[in-house]
Scaffold this motif. Sequence first.
Motif, PDB file in Angstrom:
ATOM      1  N   LEU A 148       0.852  -1.187   0.000  1.00 17.47           N
ATOM      2  CA  LEU A 148       0.000   0.000   0.000  1.00 17.47           C
ATOM      3  C   LEU A 148       0.889   1.240   0.000  1.00 17.47           C
ATOM      4  O   LEU A 148       1.773   1.384   0.857  1.00 17.47           O
ATOM      5  CB  LEU A 148      -0.895   0.006   1.236  1.00 17.47           C
ATOM      6  CG  LEU A 148      -1.850   1.190   1.406  1.00 17.47           C
ATOM      7  CD1 LEU A 148      -2.838   1.261   0.247  1.00 17.47           C
ATOM      8  CD2 LEU A 148      -2.584   1.101   2.739  1.00 17.47           C
ATOM      9  N   LEU A 149       0.683   2.131  -0.955  1.00 16.83           N
ATOM     10  CA  LEU A 149       1.463   3.361  -1.072  1.00 16.83           C
ATOM     11  C   LEU A 149       0.569   4.556  -0.775  1.00 16.83           C
ATOM     12  O   LEU A 149      -0.535   4.662  -1.307  1.00 16.83           O
ATOM     13  CB  LEU A 149       2.052   3.496  -2.472  1.00 16.83           C
ATOM     14  CG  LEU A 149       2.946   2.352  -2.969  1.00 16.83           C
ATOM     15  CD1 LEU A 149       3.450   2.643  -4.376  1.00 16.83           C
ATOM     16  CD2 LEU A 149       4.115   2.131  -2.020  1.00 16.83           C
ATOM     17  N   ALA A 150       1.071   5.460   0.079  1.00 19.00           N
ATOM     18  CA  ALA A 150       0.323   6.653   0.464  1.00 19.00           C
ATOM     19  C   ALA A 150       1.212   7.875   0.310  1.00 19.00           C
ATOM     20  O   ALA A 150       2.371   7.856   0.753  1.00 19.00           O
ATOM     21  CB  ALA A 150      -0.148   6.536   1.916  1.00 19.00           C
ATOM     22  N   PRO A 151       0.710   8.947  -0.296  1.00 22.19           N
ATOM     23  CA  PRO A 151       1.520  10.162  -0.381  1.00 22.19           C
ATOM     24  C   PRO A 151       1.746  10.751   1.005  1.00 22.19           C
ATOM     25  O   PRO A 151       0.891  10.629   1.885  1.00 22.19           O
ATOM     26  CB  PRO A 151       0.676  11.096  -1.255  1.00 22.19           C
ATOM     27  CG  PRO A 151      -0.716  10.571  -1.144  1.00 22.19           C
ATOM     28  CD  PRO A 151      -0.605   9.103  -0.912  1.00 22.19           C
ATOM     29  N   PRO A 152       2.884  11.372   1.250  1.00 28.65           N
ATOM     30  CA  PRO A 152       3.188  11.911   2.576  1.00 28.65           C
ATOM     31  C   PRO A 152       2.426  13.201   2.860  1.00 28.65           C
ATOM     32  O   PRO A 152       1.995  13.904   1.937  1.00 28.65           O
ATOM     33  CB  PRO A 152       4.695  12.173   2.519  1.00 28.65           C
ATOM     34  CG  PRO A 152       4.941  12.485   1.067  1.00 28.65           C
ATOM     35  CD  PRO A 152       3.991  11.607   0.299  1.00 28.65           C
ATOM     36  N   LYS A 153       2.300  13.517   4.135  1.00 34.92           N
ATOM     37  CA  LYS A 153       1.680  14.779   4.542  1.00 34.92           C
ATOM     38  C   LYS A 153       2.671  15.917   4.292  1.00 34.92           C
ATOM     39  O   LYS A 153       3.700  16.012   4.938  1.00 34.92           O
ATOM     40  CB  LYS A 153       1.306  14.735   6.021  1.00 34.92           C
ATOM     41  CG  LYS A 153       0.209  13.752   6.360  1.00 34.92           C
ATOM     42  CD  LYS A 153      -0.124  13.807   7.848  1.00 34.92           C
ATOM     43  CE  LYS A 153      -1.226  12.838   8.219  1.00 34.92           C
ATOM     44  NZ  LYS A 153      -1.583  12.889   9.656  1.00 34.92           N
ATOM     45  N   THR A 154       2.340  16.738   3.330  1.00 36.79           N
ATOM     46  CA  THR A 154       3.139  17.915   3.030  1.00 36.79           C
ATOM     47  C   THR A 154       2.194  19.094   2.865  1.00 36.79           C
ATOM     48  O   THR A 154       0.972  18.953   2.997  1.00 36.79           O
ATOM     49  CB  THR A 154       3.948  17.740   1.726  1.00 36.79           C
ATOM     50  OG1 THR A 154       3.044  17.738   0.602  1.00 36.79           O
ATOM     51  CG2 THR A 154       4.747  16.434   1.745  1.00 36.79           C
ATOM     52  N   GLN A 155       2.753  20.261   2.522  1.00 38.10           N
ATOM     53  CA  GLN A 155       1.911  21.431   2.279  1.00 38.10           C
ATOM     54  C   GLN A 155       1.107  21.305   0.989  1.00 38.10           C
ATOM     55  O   GLN A 155       0.235  22.133   0.735  1.00 38.10           O
ATOM     56  CB  GLN A 155       2.775  22.697   2.221  1.00 38.10           C
ATOM     57  CG  GLN A 155       3.365  23.100   3.558  1.00 38.10           C
ATOM     58  CD  GLN A 155       4.073  24.437   3.503  1.00 38.10           C
ATOM     59  OE1 GLN A 155       4.328  24.990   2.428  1.00 38.10           O
ATOM     60  NE2 GLN A 155       4.404  24.978   4.657  1.00 38.10           N
ATOM     61  N   LEU A 156       1.359  20.267   0.212  1.00 39.72           N
ATOM     62  CA  LEU A 156       0.692  20.121  -1.085  1.00 39.72           C
ATOM     63  C   LEU A 156      -0.473  19.147  -1.057  1.00 39.72           C
ATOM     64  O   LEU A 156      -0.989  18.763  -2.107  1.00 39.72           O
ATOM     65  CB  LEU A 156       1.720  19.698  -2.141  1.00 39.72           C
ATOM     66  CG  LEU A 156       2.837  20.709  -2.384  1.00 39.72           C
ATOM     67  CD1 LEU A 156       3.819  20.190  -3.425  1.00 39.72           C
ATOM     68  CD2 LEU A 156       2.277  22.075  -2.810  1.00 39.72           C
ATOM     69  N   MET A 157      -0.889  18.710   0.130  1.00 39.44           N
ATOM     70  CA  MET A 157      -2.085  17.888   0.236  1.00 39.44           C
ATOM     71  C   MET A 157      -2.763  18.141   1.566  1.00 39.44           C
ATOM     72  O   MET A 157      -2.127  18.599   2.517  1.00 39.44           O
ATOM     73  CB  MET A 157      -1.775  16.402   0.087  1.00 39.44           C
ATOM     74  CG  MET A 157      -0.971  15.805   1.221  1.00 39.44           C
ATOM     75  SD  MET A 157      -0.912  14.004   1.188  1.00 39.44           S
ATOM     76  CE  MET A 157      -2.451  13.600   2.009  1.00 39.44           C
ATOM     77  N   LEU A 158      -4.061  17.856   1.612  1.00 42.64           N
ATOM     78  CA  LEU A 158      -4.829  17.998   2.846  1.00 42.64           C
ATOM     79  C   LEU A 158      -5.016  16.609   3.441  1.00 42.64           C
ATOM     80  O   LEU A 158      -5.796  15.817   2.908  1.00 42.64           O
ATOM     81  CB  LEU A 158      -6.187  18.649   2.572  1.00 42.64           C
ATOM     82  CG  LEU A 158      -7.086  18.812   3.794  1.00 42.64           C
ATOM     83  CD1 LEU A 158      -6.491  19.804   4.778  1.00 42.64           C
ATOM     84  CD2 LEU A 158      -8.485  19.260   3.388  1.00 42.64           C
ATOM     85  N   PRO A 159      -4.301  16.280   4.509  1.00 41.30           N
ATOM     86  CA  PRO A 159      -4.442  14.938   5.089  1.00 41.30           C
ATOM     87  C   PRO A 159      -5.778  14.793   5.806  1.00 41.30           C
ATOM     88  O   PRO A 159      -6.096  15.526   6.731  1.00 41.30           O
ATOM     89  CB  PRO A 159      -3.262  14.845   6.064  1.00 41.30           C
ATOM     90  CG  PRO A 159      -2.969  16.269   6.436  1.00 41.30           C
ATOM     91  CD  PRO A 159      -3.299  17.090   5.227  1.00 41.30           C
TER      92      PRO A 159
END
Length: 295
Positions: free
Chosen positions: A199-210
């Motif tokens: 399972l791949l998940a994008p990291p929490k950065t300023q470019l996404m709303l977790p």
Amino acid sequence: MTPYVADPVYLNGQFLPLAEAGVSPLDRGFLYGDGVYEVIPVYSRQAFRIDEHLKRLQATLDGIKLANPLTVDAWKSVIFKLIESAPWEDQSIYLQVTRGADDKRDHAFPPSSVTPTAFAFASPLVTTPAEVRAKGVAAITVPDLRWSRCDLKVISLLANVLARQQAVEQGCAEALLIRDGFMKEGAASNIFIVKDGVLLAPPKTQLMLPGITYDVVLELAQSHGQPLEIREISETELRSADEVWMTSSTKEILAITCLDGQAVGNGEHAGKPGPFGEQMWQWYQDFKNSVMRKG
């Protein structure tokens, strides 16, 4: 009351019917989209992770330099009143704070004497019908044209609205946002992929709303021993994924089975919900019934 909003709503210290609630046309939320929002899912009249949602609300307020008009306890009192008054067992509580209404239109912040506008209401929490979940949904990819503080839950969502509308006009459920060759999230959801059992998940950065559901999925994967990597996901990886999921409090875990007109996955599962998503959905339902419905 409408079929989607329960009476009473909360506005600036008062509980009143939606038909009687109103704000000034000079409110900065109306003029500039200058405000923040939060959405709290409610199961069996129990607000799920209310502290985490209010913490995210505060973080967004801090991010746009707007004072919180209510304390945590005051927000909870408002939320509990809305939950109690609404006719539905499962609900969605919407909170919104704007910078209020000055006596003029000026980009600069109004004086501190201008009171923020606080608004909240309850609506039914409607999840994906079983027949839709069984088939999965279609999505498109679009360039991510938003600003660079996507981690802030602000009400100025026009870029998301346009992306989602583009998907709807093509008969799709979601638009996946691509920036600099990497998939960030959906217009109104978080996105996960599965490749070779991982399972791949994008990291929490300023470019996404977790999202809070994003956190739950990661916790469930870790607690059940699901191989997991949190890292940037390239557009190439997205297009070659075995499974693609969209997640939110209303979508829960929903398979994207067609992306830009092409079936997701290979072999017997091509264009169909995959086994890893089905397992995660079941883990999520078990968690919802054993934890979420108890507060």
